[in-house]
Structure formats: structure tokens, C-alpha cells
Design an enzyme around this catalytic site. Structure first.
Site, PDB file in Angstrom:
ATOM      1  N   GLY A   8       0.634  -1.276  -0.133  1.00  0.00           N
ATOM      2  CA  GLY A   8       0.097   0.019  -0.130  1.00  0.00           C
ATOM      3  C   GLY A   8       1.051   1.493  -0.591  1.00  0.00           C
ATOM      4  O   GLY A   8      -0.001   2.589   0.126  1.00  0.00           O
ATOM      5  N   GLY A  11      -0.740   4.972  -1.196  1.00  0.00           N
ATOM      6  CA  GLY A  11      -1.779   4.813  -0.091  1.00  0.00           C
ATOM      7  C   GLY A  11      -1.095   6.018   0.830  1.00  0.00           C
ATOM      8  O   GLY A  11       0.123   6.424   0.545  1.00  0.00           O
ATOM      9  N   GLN A  12      -2.084   6.485   2.007  1.00  0.00           N
ATOM     10  CA  GLN A  12      -1.919   7.145   2.207  1.00  0.00           C
ATOM     11  C   GLN A  12      -1.060   7.509   3.406  1.00  0.00           C
ATOM     12  O   GLN A  12      -0.257   8.256   3.633  1.00  0.00           O
ATOM     13  CB  GLN A  12      -3.684   8.563   3.256  1.00  0.00           C
ATOM     14  CG  GLN A  12      -4.182   9.087   2.367  1.00  0.00           C
ATOM     15  CD  GLN A  12      -5.941   9.321   3.128  1.00  0.00           C
ATOM     16  OE1 GLN A  12      -5.979   8.481   4.047  1.00  0.00           O
ATOM     17  NE2 GLN A  12      -5.504  10.383   3.171  1.00  0.00           N
ATOM     18  N   ILE A  55      -2.376  -8.059  -3.657  1.00  0.00           N
ATOM     19  CA  ILE A  55      -2.065  -8.718  -2.453  1.00  0.00           C
ATOM     20  C   ILE A  55      -3.197  -9.540  -2.322  1.00  0.00           C
ATOM     21  O   ILE A  55      -2.782 -10.553  -1.666  1.00  0.00           O
ATOM     22  CB  ILE A  55      -2.138  -7.747  -1.420  1.00  0.00           C
ATOM     23  CG1 ILE A  55      -1.791  -7.694  -0.110  1.00  0.00           C
ATOM     24  CG2 ILE A  55      -3.650  -7.027  -1.034  1.00  0.00           C
ATOM     25  CD1 ILE A  55      -0.767  -7.596   0.144  1.00  0.00           C
ATOM     26  N   TYR A 147     -15.616  -2.869   6.657  1.00  0.00           N
ATOM     27  CA  TYR A 147     -14.579  -2.486   7.287  1.00  0.00           C
ATOM     28  C   TYR A 147     -13.891  -3.027   8.817  1.00  0.00           C
ATOM     29  O   TYR A 147     -13.182  -3.212   8.730  1.00  0.00           O
ATOM     30  CB  TYR A 147     -14.055  -1.234   7.013  1.00  0.00           C
ATOM     31  CG  TYR A 147     -12.849  -0.579   7.148  1.00  0.00           C
ATOM     32  CD1 TYR A 147     -11.709  -0.761   6.788  1.00  0.00           C
ATOM     33  CD2 TYR A 147     -12.614   0.858   8.585  1.00  0.00           C
ATOM     34  CE1 TYR A 147     -10.744  -0.542   6.610  1.00  0.00           C
ATOM     35  CE2 TYR A 147     -11.390   1.268   8.734  1.00  0.00           C
ATOM     36  CZ  TYR A 147     -10.285   1.167   7.574  1.00  0.00           C
ATOM     37  OH  TYR A 147      -9.365   1.510   7.852  1.00  0.00           O
ATOM     38  N   LYS A 151     -11.129  -5.718  10.458  1.00  0.00           N
ATOM     39  CA  LYS A 151     -10.159  -4.820  11.133  1.00  0.00           C
ATOM     40  C   LYS A 151     -10.485  -6.144  12.463  1.00  0.00           C
ATOM     41  O   LYS A 151      -8.777  -6.212  13.350  1.00  0.00           O
ATOM     42  CB  LYS A 151     -10.584  -3.377  11.856  1.00  0.00           C
ATOM     43  CG  LYS A 151     -10.474  -2.704  10.774  1.00  0.00           C
ATOM     44  CD  LYS A 151      -8.536  -3.004  10.604  1.00  0.00           C
ATOM     45  CE  LYS A 151      -8.239  -1.877   8.924  1.00  0.00           C
ATOM     46  NZ  LYS A 151      -6.818  -2.479   8.316  1.00  0.00           N
TER      47      LYS A 151
END
Ligand code: SER
Length: 335
Positions: A8, A11-12, A55, A147, A151
Site C-alpha cells: 500500500g 496510499g495515505q 496483495i 471494514y 479489522k
């Protein structure tokens, strides 16, 4: 020293984590992996090794770990809350299968440590047993978003793999529950729920107003500036394992605010950057509102503080100042 892989990397988090890790451990020792959907930042692509990696492709992941002699993975690829609601299958593939691939490929290729972020989304619902304010680290978790469920599953896997009785499963999995993350380096991410805060600060600098806040004025959420988030990941990765009583589920907190409160800070700090009469208007989004309403107002991070010395450096006002300063410089092509 073995090498570090960051998934990632476009990504941010990845965009700021890769340069920080390269500075600390050496440019050649940190391999930045992106899926190719979003281009890697120029400073990442040009300063050290990069690979293209989906991934969900287990054999390609295995190959990459063996080829580069990886011993630590920072697994940052993930699909954020709004997108995981809108596209459940993609959410499953990236958030469940992607992490499972990383854990299993790590065992097969002698990777010692996997760092993977959890989120405020893993907490809730709130009531007598679990307070919405200062939510404890260890509490009942039954989140109501795709989401958040992924997690929680990641946190359970961190326990499972880190405490496995079979010697061959010698993996040390660690992670923090991030609040919403504020950042100027990458553009705000429409896939998230907390990203309204980034949009507000970007729009304040670019347009002097923010006209589409998706959350109600009083929706309070915990947030943090990216440099603190990067510090949390690296400090946790380096912490003495003997002192850690948790694995992938450390609450980390900095500050909490509502859209109205953030608009007040943007108005105050913005005046130093020539932004006058900052206006905020609403374009409420029921999906994001439902997601935000299911999340905590603030988190108790005393476990992270006592087990590995966590402490944030950035206040909200300093964060907004620093973001505006960098966004202005970026607009003027100074950085
Ligand atoms: N920032 C994430 C989101 O908004 C939550 O971890 O989806």
C-alpha cells in the site's frame, strides 16, 4: 539486516511511511509495493526499490518475499470504510484475503514481523458496557461495518499468529487502532469516512470554502496527524516484545473534534494564510453518517502509553497550521 516491505505504498499512510523507514533504515532496505492502481509518489519511486504487487495474488507475494529477503512487512494496503460498504467483495478480497496472504506468506518465507493497522472502526457498539467516550482498549467488539469487522478479524489473527504454540508459526504481529488520519501529502481519499477533515483543510486552502461536508455538524470522531501515526507504527515495531501484553489492537489517540469545531480551527488558523470568511456547507451522506455514528468519540490509549511509551506530538491547531503551510507551498510548487 533483512529488508522491509511496505504494501500500500501509494496510499495515505504508505506515502509517508516509506520515506520515514528509508531515512531510518537505509534507502535500499525498504521496498515500496503498490498495486499499480494509484501511482507511487515521485520521491518514493525514485529514491529506492519499488515493486508492483497485487496483495490478493499469493504466489506473486511469495515470490517477492523470497526474492528480496524480507524480514519485516508493514502491511498498509486496505480498502477504507465507505468503499468496503459500497463494494463488499472487493473489501473482502483486500481486507481479509490480502492480510491472510501476508500472514501465511510470511510464515512460509521466514518473515519475522508483520505490522498491520487496525482502526477505530473495530470498536463498538456503545452502551453501558462500552463507553463511546474514552473507549477502553479491551472491551466487547461487535462493529457494524464491513471494514470494522475485517479489522476485528485482523486483531484476532494478530493474537492467533503471535501466540501460536507451533514453533513453525514464529510470527510477531503488531498493530494500532488508528483514528482518522490527517495528511497533506496525498489527496484526500473518497473511500474513507474521516477524510472529510482532509477535504475541509484542502478546500480551505484551494478554494477558501468547503461546501460538501458529508457528516452532521456535531459528529465527533477521534483523529491524528500523519507524523504521529508514522511514529506510532515505527515505535510499536521497535518495542521490546517482552513488554507487550497486546498484539494488533492498541488504541492510540491524539484529539477528537466535530466538523463544526474543525471549521472553527480552520477559520482561526486560516486567517494566518490569507483565508478570510471560511464557509462550510453540508451535503450529508447517509452511508458515511451511519458509519461515523457507529464509531467512538475518543479512545483510551493508556495500554499503548504504558507498554511501549506512546505519546502524540501534535495538537489540532499545530496540525492545521502545518497542513496549510505545506499545502500553500505545494500550490506554489515550492515542494
Ligand atoms: N479513516 C478510516 C476511514 O474513514 C477509518 O479507519 O475509513
Amino acid at each position: 539486516m533483512g529488508k522491509i516491505l511496505v504494501t500500500g505504498a501509494a496510499g495515505q499512510i504508505g506515502s509517508e511511511l516509506v520515506p520515514a523507514l528509508r531515512k531510518k533504515y537505509g534507502y535500499e532496505n525498504v521496498i515500496a509495493a503498490g498495486s499499480g492502481r494509484t501511482p507511487l509518489a515521485r520521491d518514493i519511486a525514485e529514491a529506492g526499490p519499488v515493486i508492483s504487487l497485487d496483495i490478493t495474488d499469493y504466489s506473486r507475494l511469495q515470490e517477492a518475499l523470497a526474492e528480496h529477503g524480507i524480514d519485516t512487512i508493514y502491511h498498509m494496503s486496505g480498502l477504507l470504510s465507505k468503499s468496503a460498504e459500497d463494494n463488499r467483495r472487493l473489501g473482502f478480497n483486500v481486507n481479509y484475503l490480502g492480510l491472510f496472504n501476508v500472514l501465511e506468506a510470511s510464515i512460509a518465507n521466514n518473515v519475522g514481523k508483520v505490522i498491520v493497522p487496525s482502526s477505530i472502526a473495530a470498536l463498538g457498539p456503545f452502551g453501558m458496557e462500552t463507553p463511546r467516550q474514552n473507549t477502553p482498549n479491551d472491551t466487547r467488539q461487535r462493529p457494524r461495518t464491513m471494514y470494522g469487522m475485517a479489522k476485528v478479524n485482523g486483531e484476532l489473527w494478530a493474537d492467533y499468529y503471535s501466540e501460536h504454540e507451533d514453533q513453525e508459526v514464529n510470527l510477531d504481529v503488531r498493530g494500532v487502532r488508528f483514528p482518522g488520519l490527517l495528511t497533506w501529502k496525498t489527496d484526500p481519499n473518497p473511500a474513507g469516512t474521516t477524510d472529510y477533515a482532509n477535504y475541509m483543510i484542502f478546500d480551505a486552502v484551494r478554494k477558501g470554502r468547503y461546501l460538501e461536508c458529508p457528516l452532521g455538524a456535531d459528529t465527533r470522531l477521534p483523529m491524528m496527524y500523519m507524523p504521529d501515526a508514522i511514529k506510532a507504527l515505527i515505535n510499536l515495531a521497535e518495542a521490546d516484545r517482552k513488554r507487550l501484553e497486546h498484539h494488533g489492537d492498541y488504541n492510540v489517540a491524539a484529539y477528537s473534534f466535530t466538523p463544526d469545531e474543525l471549521a472553527g480551527v480552520v477559520r482561526k488558523v486560516g486567517s494566518q494564510f490569507g483565508i478570510s470568511d471560511f464557509q462550510m456547507e453540508f451535503k450529508l451522506d447517509p452511508v458515511r453518517q451511519r458509519i461515523a455514528d457507529s464509531w467512538a468519540d475518543s479512545m483510551d490509549d493508556s495500554a499503548a502509553r504504558s507498554e511501549w511509551g506512546w505519546k502524540p506530538d501534535w495538537s489540532l491547531e499545530r496540525t492545521v497550521y502545518d497542513m496549510m503551510d505545506n499545502l500553500v507551498k505545494k500550490q506554489e510548487h515550492k515542494i
